[in-house]
Design a protein around this motif. Structure first.
Motif, short mmCIF file in Angstrom:
data_model
loop_
_atom_site.label_atom_id
_atom_site.label_comp_id
_atom_site.label_asym_id
_atom_site.label_seq_id
_atom_site.Cartn_x
_atom_site.Cartn_y
_atom_site.Cartn_z
N LYS A 1 8.39 2.80 2.15
CA LYS A 1 8.33 4.17 3.02
C LYS A 1 9.12 5.14 1.81
O LYS A 1 8.83 6.07 0.85
N PRO B 1 2.72 4.83 0.80
CA PRO B 1 2.56 5.63 1.76
C PRO B 1 1.76 6.62 2.39
O PRO B 1 1.46 7.05 0.84
N GLN B 2 1.22 7.18 3.92
CA GLN B 2 0.05 8.52 3.33
C GLN B 2 1.29 10.16 2.68
O GLN B 2 1.92 10.10 2.53
N GLY B 3 -0.21 9.84 2.07
CA GLY B 3 0.45 11.30 1.54
C GLY B 3 0.66 10.99 0.11
O GLY B 3 1.82 11.72 -0.43
N THR B 4 1.31 9.64 -0.34
CA THR B 4 1.69 9.36 -2.03
C THR B 4 1.35 8.94 -2.92
O THR B 4 0.26 8.15 -2.47
N LYS B 5 1.01 9.30 -4.01
CA LYS B 5 0.17 9.34 -5.47
C LYS B 5 1.40 8.35 -5.75
O LYS B 5 2.53 8.75 -6.85
N TYR C 1 8.58 4.29 -2.40
CA TYR C 1 7.45 3.54 -3.24
C TYR C 1 7.75 4.73 -4.50
O TYR C 1 8.16 6.12 -4.31
N THR D 1 8.68 -2.07 5.49
CA THR D 1 8.22 -0.83 5.99
C THR D 1 8.85 0.64 5.52
O THR D 1 8.55 1.01 5.11
N LYS E 1 0.58 -1.18 0.01
CA LYS E 1 -0.02 -0.08 -0.04
C LYS E 1 -0.02 1.27 -0.39
O LYS E 1 1.63 1.01 0.61
#
Length: 333
Positions: free
Chosen positions: A68, A39-43, A71, A64, A37
């Motif tokens: 991060k 990481p938060q804030g990554t598109k 990614y 992990t 998945k």
């Protein structure tokens, strides 16, 4: 209470806590592998990692911290130069080496690449040895691979056919030639946690293992094995000269040859080597150690495979020594 006594007490408490965690871990079921998945804030608008990577590659990339940091990175979307990882050194933790290897493979492995890079640093000959170092390393030994795992990976890569076929498999070796009691004694002497003494004082020895698949017309494939092993006096900081360390290194390499003989029965073996021009990033105010030098070679080879020797004359010119046909030692010899 004096400061040194307080430090020893703190180190004891830390080591005791690690021991308790280890005992609890051993009673739990295996952890689930990390996911992919974003990481938060990554598109990311494309599939990542690329499908050309093997399940083992993906499992390592998905760790992990590595995921991060990397990614979305691939050969069409590299990191900015300022964000690219520096070469890991002989005191870095294994996740630092993993991050470098994953980054390099992501940006340099093209759809039709004939070279595979093993994404975990190899430090142990077998799994039992990795388990033996689990507590000493503060659980970090689990991020290192074994020689047998590298061999299994290489065999699987060489079995690929068609556009996915591979001709070369490379890996970073970072073993160390210390005894566990040396690290414990150093921790007690310095009043610090045992894993800290391992990280700072148990220097890793950098080498590169490359297996080349050679197929003659109408013949089964044969294999050439090259062990890049930087040494003094070419690289002043490459070899630990303390008593007993060289003997442990020679024994480890001899066992490495045994494993390679059993896995590939290579027809040709080379050892040694040197790099002509150093372009390494300066991460410390010291000469490059063997891990940094080895990573420099791996990067250069991944970027341009033609820079790696292919003929006997080229190997000799680059400081390699050709080894004779491997002879398996009989028990007691």
């Amino acid at each position: 209470m004096e400061a040194s006594e307080a430090a020893l007490d703190l180190a004891f408490v830390v080591d005791r806590a690690i021991s308790i965690i280890d005992n609890i871990d051993s009673t739990l079921s295996a952890r689930r592998p990390p996911g992919l998945k974003a990481p938060q804030g990554t598109k990311c608008s494309y599939a990542w990692p690329p499908s050309r990577f093997s399940p083992l590659d993906i499992a390592i990339i998905a760790e992990t911290a590595t995921r991060k940091a990397l990614y979305g990175v691939n050969n069409n979307h590299p990191l900015n130069e300022k964000d690219a990882p520096l070469y890991p050194n002989d005191q870095d933790q294994p996740l630092v080496a993993r991050k470098f290897l994953c980054w390099l493979s992501l940006v340099e492995t093209k759809p039709l690449s004939k070279t595979s890079l093993f994404l975990a640093p190899v430090a142990f000959l077998a799994h039992q040895e990795r388990e033996d170092w689990y507590r000493i390393t503060g659980h970090k030994s689990r991020f290192y691979a074994t020689v047998s795992e590298f061999i299994d990976y290489a065999r699987a890569e060489f079995e690929k056919v068609g556009a996915n076929s591979k001709h070369h498999v490379m890996g970073l070796l970072t073993p160390w030639f210390f005894e566990k009691n040396e690290i414990v004694a150093d921790a007690e002497k310095r009043g610090r946690a045992i894993p800290i003494s391992w990280e700072r004082g148990c220097f890793r020895a950098g080498m590169m293992l490359r297996i080349n698949k050679i197929r003659e017309p109408n013949a089964d494939p044969s294999y050439q094995v090259v062990l890049f092993k930087p040494s003094s006096p070419i690289y002043a900081g490459a070899v630990d000269q303390r008593p007993g360390r060289r003997e442990k290194q020679d024994e480890w390499i001899d066992k490495l040859w045994q494993e390679l003989h059993a896995g590939f029965a290579p027809q040709e073996r080379w050892i040694g080597g040197a790099i002509h021009i150093h372009l390494y990033p300066v991460s410390r105010n010291v000469p490059p150690d063997s891990v940094e030098v080895t990573c420099e070679l791996i990067e250069a080879t991944m970027r341009d495979g033609s820079t790696f020797p292919t003929t006997s004359a080229e190997f000799l010119r680059r400081g390699y020594t050709r080894m004779g046909q491997y002879q398996e030692r009989k028990p007691g010899h």
